[in-house]
Design an enzyme around this catalytic site. Sequence first.
Site, mmCIF file in Angstrom:
data_model
loop_
_atom_site.group_PDB
_atom_site.id
_atom_site.type_symbol
_atom_site.label_atom_id
_atom_site.label_comp_id
_atom_site.label_asym_id
_atom_site.label_seq_id
_atom_site.Cartn_x
_atom_site.Cartn_y
_atom_site.Cartn_z
ATOM 1 N N GLU A 32 -6.215 -10.676 -1.067
ATOM 2 C CA GLU A 32 -6.799 -10.818 -0.082
ATOM 3 C C GLU A 32 -8.091 -10.522 0.129
ATOM 4 O O GLU A 32 -9.637 -9.833 -0.083
ATOM 5 C CB GLU A 32 -6.310 -9.623 0.803
ATOM 6 C CG GLU A 32 -5.198 -9.054 0.582
ATOM 7 C CD GLU A 32 -4.904 -8.349 1.326
ATOM 8 O OE1 GLU A 32 -4.903 -7.381 2.446
ATOM 9 O OE2 GLU A 32 -3.443 -7.847 1.574
ATOM 10 N N GLU A 54 1.151 -1.786 -0.365
ATOM 11 C CA GLU A 54 0.256 0.206 -0.024
ATOM 12 C C GLU A 54 1.394 1.343 0.095
ATOM 13 O O GLU A 54 0.806 2.423 1.065
ATOM 14 C CB GLU A 54 -1.116 -0.257 0.916
ATOM 15 C CG GLU A 54 -1.967 -1.054 0.903
ATOM 16 C CD GLU A 54 -3.301 -1.222 2.224
ATOM 17 O OE1 GLU A 54 -3.098 -0.365 2.844
ATOM 18 O OE2 GLU A 54 -3.566 -2.354 2.136
#
Length: 379
Positions: free
Chosen positions: A267, A162
């Site tokens: 995810e 991220e």
Amino acid sequence: MKSFKLIQLLAITAVLLAGCKEETSQQEADAQEPGGLKTIFKDDFYIGAAISATQIEEADAKAAALLPKEFNSITPENVMKWMYIHPGRDSFDFALPDKFVALGEKHGMNIIAHALLWHSQLAPWVEQVKDAKEMEAVLTNHINTIVGRYKGRVHGWDVVNEALNEDGTLRETPFLKTMGEAYLEKVFKLAAAADPAAELYYNDYNIEQPAKRAGCIAMIKKLQAAGVKIDGVGIQGHWSIAGLPYEDIEKSIQEYAALGLKVHFTELDMTVLPNPWDLKGAEVSQNFPGSPFMNPYPDSFPVARQEEQAVAYQRLFELFLKHRDHIERVTFWGMNDGHSWLNGWPIKDRTNYPLLFDRNFEPKPAYRSVMELKKKAKP
Ligand code: G3I
């Protein structure tokens, strides 16, 4: 006469219902054939699950039995994050990470480590690091110690997690603030040197969305031009039943594959709860107040919505199968609905149903719809 017709009607209904029940239990039996998901997709991609501390310790018997039956890849949901694994400048805690790796080895699984570098869940002392020189020393120690410890045992690392804003620019993290964008090249190179055989990934949410995807591709191209080894990209896949971005997902697979990367869905989950703010992705710092309207299924997940979710999951896996040559792994973020982080984000204490197994580890219609795809494909 009227009562005779009613009896006839009831009898017909009973026969129909019995037929349906037989069909359903047959479908259930088929869906639960030995081996489950990992076996049915064995020629396509790994099927993974993120696992919590309880599951790493095999404290829950149902989870311990389901894990090796359905999944052939594991990712630690939390225990390898910086604040847990490297809490003090000179202290590391390997108790649970060691157990995580040992569990994967016991089952012969594809072991994914998550996440070497993430601005969230950082140990507070890292925020105090003042300049580039100090940060470089911190990162060198962090990566050499952790990646070095599991050298030859971990299949792949989420090296950077991220690092991008939604517009594709670089996020202001303690790493960017101190070292500038040079930190990206540095950490990938350190990881490659610490375990040359491990695969190295960039992992993020919303990188299937056009602006963030463009930023991600530009960042990866720069790294590749600097001679960095990067094997794959992790598209997190925190999506909503209210609308999956199928076209963007497909474009992303093609565009990341064109960079020579393997694509991982790292995810995966599918929220079924209201999202009036139109939030996309998984920015963990977002939090909103709850209300009964925001938590519409506190006791059970309506059948019609389960079917809707089954259709969406099936369409998604159809896409994954179409591009199986470029996809290495599909990992679910949790094993069953009860474990999902989506029961607590972006509103605390809701009841969500985002995965393929229900709270009792029973397969949901979405599980069957995904399994059926492969059965249909058989000659
Ligand atoms: O460890 C403490 C525990 O000591 C305490 O008693 C408990 C009380 O709430 O909290 C525990 O920490 C929680 C931790 O999960 C472990 O359960 C944190 O509060 C909670 O914020 C943390 O949430 C995790 C989140 O990342 C932040 O690290 C979620 O479980 C996890 O699913 C989520 O995963 C992230 C990926 O790593 C990166 N991509 C987005 C994804 C979803 O946010």
